[in-house]
Write a protein that holds these residues in place. Structure first.
Motif, PDB file in Angstrom:
ATOM      1  N   SER A 180      28.891  51.485  30.817  1.00 27.56           N
ATOM      2  CA  SER A 180      28.790  50.527  29.719  1.00 27.56           C
ATOM      3  C   SER A 180      29.551  51.003  28.482  1.00 27.56           C
ATOM      4  N   GLN A 195      25.145  41.428  28.370  1.00 33.15           N
ATOM      5  CA  GLN A 195      23.954  40.602  28.551  1.00 33.15           C
ATOM      6  C   GLN A 195      23.432  40.080  27.209  1.00 33.15           C
ATOM      7  N   THR A 227      23.972  37.563  31.940  1.00 28.69           N
ATOM      8  CA  THR A 227      25.328  38.057  31.719  1.00 28.69           C
ATOM      9  C   THR A 227      26.174  36.936  31.130  1.00 28.69           C
ATOM     10  N   LYS A 280      29.956  49.645  34.834  1.00 30.07           N
ATOM     11  CA  LYS A 280      29.066  48.604  34.332  1.00 30.07           C
ATOM     12  C   LYS A 280      29.795  47.891  33.180  1.00 30.07           C
ATOM     13  N   GLY A 313      20.367  51.341  38.150  1.00 29.97           N
ATOM     14  CA  GLY A 313      21.144  50.114  38.244  1.00 29.97           C
ATOM     15  C   GLY A 313      21.472  49.829  39.689  1.00 29.97           C
ATOM     16  N   TYR A 373      22.206  42.199  36.765  1.00 30.49           N
ATOM     17  CA  TYR A 373      21.885  42.314  35.342  1.00 30.49           C
ATOM     18  C   TYR A 373      21.417  40.990  34.734  1.00 30.49           C
TER      19      TYR A 373
END
Length: 444
Positions: A354, A383, A397, A379, A128, A100
Motif C-alpha cells: 500500500s 478503499q 474499492t 496492494k 490480506g 478489500y
C-alpha cells in the motif's frame, strides 16, 4: 392506472435496499424483472447491463416457506430476516472478487472501529489475500505474532479448527482477534518449508509502533598487516563500539543512517521528520529507509514523506477511478527538508504494501533511490468507507494506484533493483543480508 416505468423501477430499488426491515413480503411472480439497474434518480448508469431480480425474490420466498431451522435460535423472526439481508449484501460484495470490498454488519463495524484506532487486542499481524490465499502481510513489531516466529508471506491454512480456504480477510480477523490473555491456534504454510507445525499464540493489547532509527558506522576494514586503506590503522572495531555520543563528526559523516518506518499511521509523518533531522545532524549523506514489514496506511503521509525528497510537481502516484472517474495525479509539494539529497536505498519485502509501495515506487522512478530486498505485496487499491446505516457500513474499492510511470501496484508488487532473499541459515544466525547489501551499495 399503470405507473410510469421510472416509478415502478424506483419502487423496486427502494424495496430491495430497505423494505425488508419493514417486513415487506413480495411473491416472486409479483416482482417484474428489471431491464436495467438504475440509480435513485431514474437515470440508467453508463455500462448498465440487464439484471433479473426474480431469482433473488424466488429464493427469498422459498427460504421463508420451506427452511426448517435446528430450533436452537431464540432470535426474533424480524432480526433473522435482517440478517438475511446482511448476508445478501455480503454475497454481493463477494461476487466482485475483490478481497478489500467488504460489508460490515453491526458486530464487524465495531471491530473495524477498534482496528483503525491503532490499539486493539489480538496477535499483532496484518493479513490480506494474496493470489487468492489468506496471507500474512506483516507481523507488527514486538507483539505476539513476531515473537512466535510469524513472517511476511506466511499463508494461513487454519485458524483453530477452521480451514481458511474460502475465508475472507474480515472473517479471519474476527477469529484471530480476542481478549488479551486468551489463545488462538494457527497453522501456516511457508514457501520452501511447506506446512509448519501448529502454533498457539496468546493474544495481548496491541499498540502499533511508528518509527525507529539507528546509525551504522562504516569504517575501513583493517588489512592483514594492521593498516587499512589509505593508511588508517585497524581500529574500526573499537571505533564502531564507541557510544554514539563519543563518535566524532567525521565518523558519523562516514556512516550509514537507517530510518525504520513501521506504518503510515496518524503520527508517521511527524515521526519521520524528526528522524530525518537527526540524520541531517550527523552530516552523513548515506540513508537507508527500511519499509520491510510496513503494511501501509494513510496515502497523504506517503505523499508528504515523498515530498521531502522530490521537487515540486514531480509525480508521486496516479490514482485511477475507472472509466467514469478519470485519473487523479498526486504530485510532490517540494518541501525541500534537506539542503542536499542523500544517497538513498529503500529496503522492501513481501510485507511492504500500500502506502509503502507508493513511497518506494515514487522515489525509485524519480531516480532518487534504489530498492533492495524482495518483491512487495502488491496492494494497489483505494478503499472508501460508506455508512449504510448507523450500525453498518460498506468498505469499497473506489480507485487503483499506479506508479509515476503508469505501472499498476496491484499486479504482483514492485520488483527491487537488487533482489536479496535471506536463507533459513541467515535468519537463524541473525544475519540481515538485505541491510548488508544496502550498506555495500551506499559505501562502495
Amino acid at each position: 392506472m399503470k405507473l410510469p416505468r421510472f416509478l415502478r423501477v424506483l419502487g423496486i430499488v427502494v424495496i430491495i435496499g430497505a423494505a425488508f426491515k419493514g417486513g415487506v413480503y413480495v411473491g416472486a411472480h409479483e416482482v417484474p424483472a428489471i431491464e436495467k439497474v438504475t440509480s435513485l434518480s431514474g437515470k440508467v448508469p453508463d455500462g448498465g447491463t440487464p439484471v433479473d431480480f426474480s431469482p433473488f425474490w424466488k429464493a427469498w420466498n422459498i427460504i421463508n416457506e420451506k427452511y426448517v431451522s435446528n430450533g436452537s435460535t431464540s432470535t426474533p423472526e424480524k432480526t433473522v430476516d435482517q440478517d438475511k439481508v446482511y448476508g445478501a449484501i455480503q454475497g454481493l460484495t463477494k461476487s466482485l472478487g475483490d478481497p478489500y470490498t467488504v460489508f460490515f454488519n453491526p458486530e464487524q463495524e465495531k471491530l473495524f472501529e477498534t482496528e483503525i484506532s491503532g490499539k486493539f487486542e489480538g496477535v499483532g499481524m496484518e493479513v490480506g489475500i494474496k493470489d487468492g490465499v489468506l496471507t500474512v502481510i506483516a507481523p507488527l513489531k514486538g507483539p505476539p505474532a513476531e515473537r512466535a516466529g510469524v513472517r511476511s508471506g506466511d499463508k494461513i491454512v487454519k485458524i483453530d479448527d477452521k480451514e481458511t480456504g474460502d475465508m475472507s480477510v474480515d472473517q479471519a480477523v474476527r477469529l484471530i482477534r480476542g481478549p488479551g490473555g486468551t489463545t488462538v491456534r494457527l497453522t501456516f504454510f511457508r514457501d520452501k518449508e511447506g506446512l509448519l507445525p501448529e502454533i498457539t499464540i496468546t493474544r495481548s493489547t496491541i499498540n502499533v509502533p511508528v518509527a525507529d532509527e539507528k546509525e551504522f558506522i562504516v569504517l575501513p576494514k583493517p588489512s592483514r598487516s594492521g593498516v587499512g586503506k589509505g593508511g588508517a590503522t585497524g581500529t574500526s572495531t573499537a571505533a564502531a563500539q564507541k557510544h554514539p555520543e563519543a563518535r566524532t563528526r567525521e565518523e558519523k559523516a562516514n556512516g550509514v543512517y537507517v530510518i525504520k518506518l513501521f506504518n503510515f499511521g496518524e503520527t508517521s509523518f511527524d515521526a519521520f521528520k524528526d528522524k530525518i533531522q537527526n540524520f541531517f545532524n550527523t552530516g552523513s549523506n548515506k540513508l537507508i529507509i527500511d519499509l520491510r514489514g510496513n503494511p501501509g496506511g494513510y496515502l497523504g503521509h506517503s505523499i508528504d514523506i515523498a515530498s521531502m525528497f522530490l521537487p515540486k510537481g514531480a509525480v508521486i502516484v496516479r490514482e485511477n477511478f475507472g472509466t467514469n472517474g478519470g485519473e487523479l495525479i498526486h504530485r510532490s509539494q517540494g518541501y525541500g527538508a534537506l539542503p542536499k539529497l542523500p544517497k538513498i536505498v529503500i529496503l522492501v519485502d513481501r510485507g511492504s504494501a500500500s502506502a509503502s509501495e507508493i513511497l518506494a515506487s515514487a522515489l525509485k522512478e524519480n531516480g532518487v533511490a534504489v530498492l533492495v530486498g524482495e518483491k512487495t505485496f502488491g496492494k494497489g487499491s483505494v478503499q472508501q468507507l460508506v455508512q449504510l446505516t448507523p450500525e453498518t457500513s460498506l468498505k469499497i474499492t473506489v480507485a487503483r494506484w499506479y506508479t509515476p510511470n503508469g505501472e499498476s501496484l496491484s499486479n504482483g508488487g514492485l520488483k527491487p533493483d537488487y533482489e536479496v532473499i535471506p536463507t533459513k541459515e541467515d535468519i537463524a544466525a541473525g544475519r540481515d543480508v538485505q541491510i548488508d547489501k544496502a550498506v555495500e551499495i551506499l559505501t562502495k
